[in-house]
Structures are given as C-alpha cells and as structure tokens.
Design an enzyme around this catalytic site. Structure first.
Site, short mmCIF file in Angstrom:
data_model
loop_
_atom_site.label_atom_id
_atom_site.label_comp_id
_atom_site.label_asym_id
_atom_site.label_seq_id
_atom_site.Cartn_x
_atom_site.Cartn_y
_atom_site.Cartn_z
N GLU A 60 19.01 83.19 50.03
CA GLU A 60 19.67 84.46 50.31
C GLU A 60 20.98 84.30 51.09
O GLU A 60 21.98 84.95 50.79
CB GLU A 60 18.74 85.42 51.06
CG GLU A 60 17.65 86.04 50.19
CD GLU A 60 16.44 85.14 50.00
OE1 GLU A 60 16.39 84.05 50.62
OE2 GLU A 60 15.53 85.51 49.24
N HIS A 129 6.84 91.91 54.01
CA HIS A 129 7.40 92.52 52.79
C HIS A 129 7.41 94.04 52.86
O HIS A 129 7.46 94.70 51.83
CB HIS A 129 6.62 92.08 51.54
CG HIS A 129 7.01 90.73 51.01
ND1 HIS A 129 6.78 89.57 51.68
CD2 HIS A 129 7.64 90.38 49.87
CE1 HIS A 129 7.22 88.54 50.98
NE2 HIS A 129 7.77 89.01 49.87
#
Lengths: 327, 333
Positions: A60, A129
């Site tokens: 990322e 998450h």
C-alpha cells in the site's frame, strides 16, 4: 435516470473518465483481472489494458506513492485501497507527499490523485478490517475528503474528484456497494464541497454522512410518524472542508442537533460539527447537541458484541427523544 | 570526459562546496533556520550522474540533502539561498526550506524529508513517462539508510515488475544519521540488495567524478533504452554531521581525515593539473571568484529579498479556487 447500484455508479465514473482522458488510470489490489473486490473497476482491464488498469502488489505504501509520483507529471490516478484499514500503510505518502507537495513547493507541483477506500464495519470482520477512519483524513491540510451516501453521489463525486487538481480521499462503505439508487443518464458532477438537505424538517437537525445518513433518514421517519417530531436530515458528503454555512443554516432553523457517525466519538465528525455549531450559532440552540457514535473499542468479532459497538437508527431516535425530554 | 567538461565540472563542484560552506556560516549567524543537511564530500556523486543524464530534461527527486542536486539540475543558486533564508523569492517561495527545495521548471521535482519517501514517487514519475511515451528518465538520489525502509523493497519490486525507466542512485556515505552502516544494515554494499528483484546494479567509487560519470553512462543508457530500472551505488562520505545539530561523536577524526585525502574536488583538480590543463594559481583564482559571486550575488539576493506576506499564509494549500469551481460547485460547463 437509471436505477443502479453504488458499485456500478463508481464503475461508470471510472469508465467515462478513462474513455475521455488517456492519462486517467486506476490502480490497486485485484482491481484488474479480478475486476475489483467490490466490482468498482469491473470490465476496465479488458477495455483499457494493463498499462492503465494496474493490478498492484500488496504494497500500500509503495503503490500509493507510485500513483502520487505519476500525478506529479499530469497523470490522474484513481488509487483503490481495498480496505481503509490498509490505508494506515499508505498514509505517509498520502499525507507527507500528496497533501503537502503543493504547499512546500510554493505552488509549483500538485498531486491530482484520487484515493478510494472501502471503510466501515461490515459483518464480523474483526478489529483490523472494520475501522472507520474518516476522522484521520479530515484533519490533514491539503487533502479534500468526501464520502458518498448513495449511487448518485458515488458517481458524481468520483467524476469531480478525478477532474479536480487537488488530492481527494473518497471514503466508501463496505455495506453500501450493492445499494441501489437513481443516477442521471447524462454526465453529472457532484460538488466536492457543501452539504445536502436529504430531508427537510423544522424541529431538529440530524447530521449524518455516508451510511449514517440512512440511519438518520430512517430515524426521521419514525420520529415523524410515531412522535410528531419533524427532523431535518443533512448529508455531510464533504468532510473536508466541512460545510460551515450549511450546518449553521439548518441549526438556525431547527435549534437542535444530533450528529450520527459510525466512528468512535473522540476527535471525530461529531466533535467537529459540534464545534462549528458552537462557533457559528450557539445562541440559536434550544438544547445541547448530542452525538451518536460507536463504542470506543477495537471492533469485536462476536456478532452480539459487534452490534453493541455500532450505532443504528434506533440509537438516533433514542438520542432525539432524550433531547426532547421524551425518554 | 573532455578537458573542457572536466574544467566546467570542477568549477561547478567548487561552487557546490562553497555554497554549502556559506550555508553553514549563515546558519551559525541564524540567517537560516530549521534543519540543514550539507553535501560537502559527496559532490562527485550528483555531478558525475547528472553529467551522464540530461539536466532539465530528466526528472530528478531526492531527500533532504538537496541543495546541490537542485542547482545541478538548473536551479538558480540565488533562489536556493533565498529559500534557505525563507524569502518569497526562494525557489519554493519560502514555504519549503532547506529540506524542500523544488524547481519544477528544471524538472527538479523536490527534496522530501521522510527517509525513503521519494522511492515510490520516482517510480511513479517513471510510470508517467512510460504512459506518455517520452524519452526522459526518472532519477532518484537517496542515501544508504533509506534502503532500510519497507517502501524501498516495495518500489524495487514494482519498478522491476513494470520495467519502469527509473535510475536509483544510492549515495552510500556509510552513516544513517549518526549510526554507522555496519551497525544498522546487514550488508554494507547496497547494490547487492536489489539483485533479488532482477534489477541491474553496480557499485562505483563516489569520490572520483570521472568514474561516477563512466558508471552513470552505463546506467543512464540502460534506463533510457527501455531496459528497466538500474541501481547505482556510489561509495562516498559526508564531511559534516548529518545535520547542524550533529557533532559527529560517533566516528573518529582519523576516519574523517582518511576520507578527506580522497576529496572529490582535489582528485579532479590534481588530475587537471597533471594534465597541464590547470594551474594551482588558476584554481585559487577560481575559488576566489566563486566566493565573490556567492557573497555579492547569492547572499545579497537572499538578504535583500522580501519575506512572504502573512496574508498569503494559506496560499498554496489547495489549488486556486477559481480554477476548480466546476468541480467544487458541481456546475461544470
């Protein structure tokens, strides 16, 4: 008007912009051959090829920085962060490079890139998450933050974000990709600033954004039908800069406010809206504003505990009734 | 290198050295604030590589030790010094400072102060070049310690995977801030670290500008001809501390003296003298002339330039509002 899903609206915005400008690209994990975790880039790989629809490694920080670097030379990348939780790994590049480069270069360089991320609590995805992180992004100078609550906004905000010369962070929601709604058939640009009256009312203002707009709308209906309270719902689709004038106008009319957010309360949207109300229309208030927000815990896995963590329309109704002294 | 080019590069390196030494003095005089990272000792690295590249055409990005890279790309030393003085006439309008020198018209794409941050930015510029089909390359100058950031590996992987036209120049000065490389890094020779990604790499003496130039020509040709990224490691040394607050207690004066015996300016000067292309008297005259230029033009310009106006504090945070109205208001034509 087409009645399409949130993901279809995002896909259409990508497709139109990529067809128009060869320098619009999109990149992220599984967005190409696999078509995107939430289908937001479905079919684009086949149409525009691997140079413009880039399946990235799971890096990322690296691929976000790469997109930003490309934007320095006029490329318009739409960078998908599969889950906003992974954005922590990309924030150095988002904040230190994209958001600051115009300022620290004295206006010479700009990073016209779009970051899209799916956030929010879905179904038992656990602590790493399920984060709601919009509060982190809205505190950064040089970065615009928007968050669509319906397919029309999802389409129009992405279109405007791609065209805008500033870096824009778009906060989406994992539970909303299959939501249906009307989207204009002709090209439409949603404003990147401001707010929207999602439902007009006179007795209290319910402020929401993204998924919490829907709690507010549902709560407003219950309040109207069961308690005779007319609630106005303001959709804060733009979180940075927040719409000071819109917040003030509504509270000046209703004299009461509840702010609903899926995020934890500290340093959040609710806190910021309250501060604006204090600064702009304190003497208009008939009651102290109230925040509805999640519990201050890392998201639990257990279904019952998860439900207890995240608020919903019932919590908004309760907050309003309490504010009116009816609970 | 041709004699004339060597003489020109010597002159440039002396300018770079004297510019940096003058910054040191201005910092002591409190004319320059913040952090100041100086380049003396490493001049052959930037000069050798950029002689092989095309300054003003290729895109260059680096870390916070960035004054000399900007000047080598074409930035006016006056504007760089004015930036260090925080003036409106500075190349970043006084908003950047020493660590954020930008001169986009010469394709110097900036100095960045998060160690390793420029790696993916450089790869991204290379990606843009690839999309647009130009013959430019992206050049990323960073120190050895940046290679210990995760983003180093992420970037090497993507640059190799997508065959991006990017040259990574590692100026290995043997210290990451105040920690010796052998105390922070499992291997000293950094070019070995990229072989796992299949990236072409070489190591070179970073004190001899002609050797750097020769190695950089191979590297630049490789990248420019579409063969993918290249990693060039230059073994060098910075004479001063990491920044001005660093008194170099972590290394010996003997080690510093040893490196000063291989000073990049003296190596080139002595070679030109041996080749009878230069006399020591000419060299000394050149030094004096450069000092006079720095004092009478560079410093004078910085001293006499105006401060930014406080009314303009929020200018440059976002794009000019007027130009963005269609997207901000949704009223696109």
């Amino acid at each position: 008007m087409a009645n399409i899903m949130y993901w279809e609206a995002i896909q259409r915005a990508h497709d139109e912009e990529m067809a128009r400008d060869p320098l619009v690209i999109c990149m992220g994990e599984d967005i190409g051959v696999a078509g995107g975790t939430y289908k937001a880039t479905k079919g684009l790989y086949e149409k525009y090829g691997p140079l413009r629809v880039i399946d990235t490694p799971i890096s990322e920080g690296g691929f976000t920085g790469l997109g930003i670097g490309a934007s320095f030379l006029g490329v318009r990348p739409v960078i998908e962060i599969m889950s906003v939780n992974f954005a922590w790994l990309a924030m150095d590049q988002m904040f230190n490079s994209a958001a600051k480069v115009r300022y620290m270069s004295g206006g010479q360089l700009t990073a016209p890139c779009v970051f899209r991320a799916a956030g929010g609590a879905a179904h038992q995805l656990g602590a790493q998450h399920s984060a709601r992180m919009e509060k982190v992004f809205m505190g950064i100078a040089g970065l615009r933050v928007v968050t669509p609550s319906n397919p029309k906004q999802a389409y129009g905000l992405l279109k405007s974000a791609i065209r805008c010369d500033d870096p824009v962070f778009i906060n989406e929601h994992e539970l909303m990709y299959n939501m249906k709604g009307e989207v204009p058939d002709t090209e439409y640009f949603h404003p990147l600033e401001g707010s929207e009256v999602a439902r007009a009312g006179t007795d209290i203002t319910l402020f929401g954004y993204n998924i919490s707009v829907h709690w507010c709308l549902k709560a407003a209906e219950i309040l109207d039908k069961q308690y005779g309270i007319s609630a106005e719902v303001i959709d804060l689709y733009c979180l940075s800069p927040l719409d000071r004038a819109g917040i003030k106008a509504s509270v000046a009319k209703t004299h009461r406010a509840v702010i609903a957010e899926e995020d934890e309360a500290p340093v959040g949207v609710g806190a910021e809206v309250m501060a604006i109300i204090n600064e702009e229309c304190f003497f208009e208030l008939d009651a102290a504003p109230v925040r509805v927000h999640s519990a201050m815990v890392p998201q639990p896995y257990n279904h019952t505990l998860e439900k207890a963590t995240i608020p919903d329309h019932e919590d908004v109704v309760k907050a309003v009734l309490k504010l009116f002294g009816k609970a | 290198m041709k004699i004339e080019d060597k003489k020109r590069v010597l002159r440039e390196m002396v300018l770079h050295r004297r510019f940096e030494e003058r910054c040191y003095q201005a910092y002591i005089e409190r004319k320059i604030g913040g952090f100041l990272h100086l380049y003396p000792g490493q001049e052959a690295c930037c000069n050798g590589v950029m002689e092989a590249a095309r300054p003003g055409h290729d895109y260059v990005i680096t870390g916070y030790r960035d004054h000399v890279h900007a000047i080598k790309c074409g930035a006016d030393p006056k504007e760089v010094m004015a930036e260090l003085y925080g003036k409106e006439t500075g190349c970043s309008k006084g908003r950047g400072g020493s660590m954020h020198i930008f001169d986009v018209k010469h394709r110097f794409m900036g100095g960045y102060a998060l160690v390793g941050g420029p790696f993916p930015l450089a790869a991204g510029m290379a990606k843009a070049i690839q999309l647009k089909g130009g013959d430019e390359i992206a050049i990323c100058f960073l120190g050895d310690a940046a290679n210990n950031q995760g983003v180093f590996h992420e970037t090497m992987n993507m640059a190799a995977l997508w065959k991006l036209p990017v040259l990574f120049v590692c100026e290995n000065n043997l210290y990451g801030i105040g920690t010796a490389i052998e105390r922070s890094t499992a291997i000293v020779h950094q070019h070995k670290r990229v072989c796992a990604y299949g990236i072409e790499a070489a190591e070179c003496d970073g004190q001899d500008v002609e050797k750097v130039y020769a190695a950089a020509r191979v590297a630049v040709d490789h990248v420019r001809h579409g063969k993918g990224p290249y990693f060039l490691e230059l073994m060098t040394y910075r004479y001063r501390g990491h920044s001005m607050s660093d008194s170099r207690g972590y290394r010996s004066r003997e080690e510093e003296e040893m490196w000063k015996q291989r000073d990049p300016i003296f190596i080139l000067r002595d070679r030109l003298v041996a080749e009878k292309a230069l006399t020591l008297a000419e060299f000394e005259a050149m030094e004096k002339e450069i000092d006079a230029y720095i004092e009478n033009e560079v410093i004078k310009f910085a001293e006499e330039s105006p401060e930014p106006r406080v009314e303009d504090l929020e200018k440059y945070v976002l794009a000019d509002r007027e130009t963005q109205l269609p997207w901000l208001t949704g009223k696109a034509a």
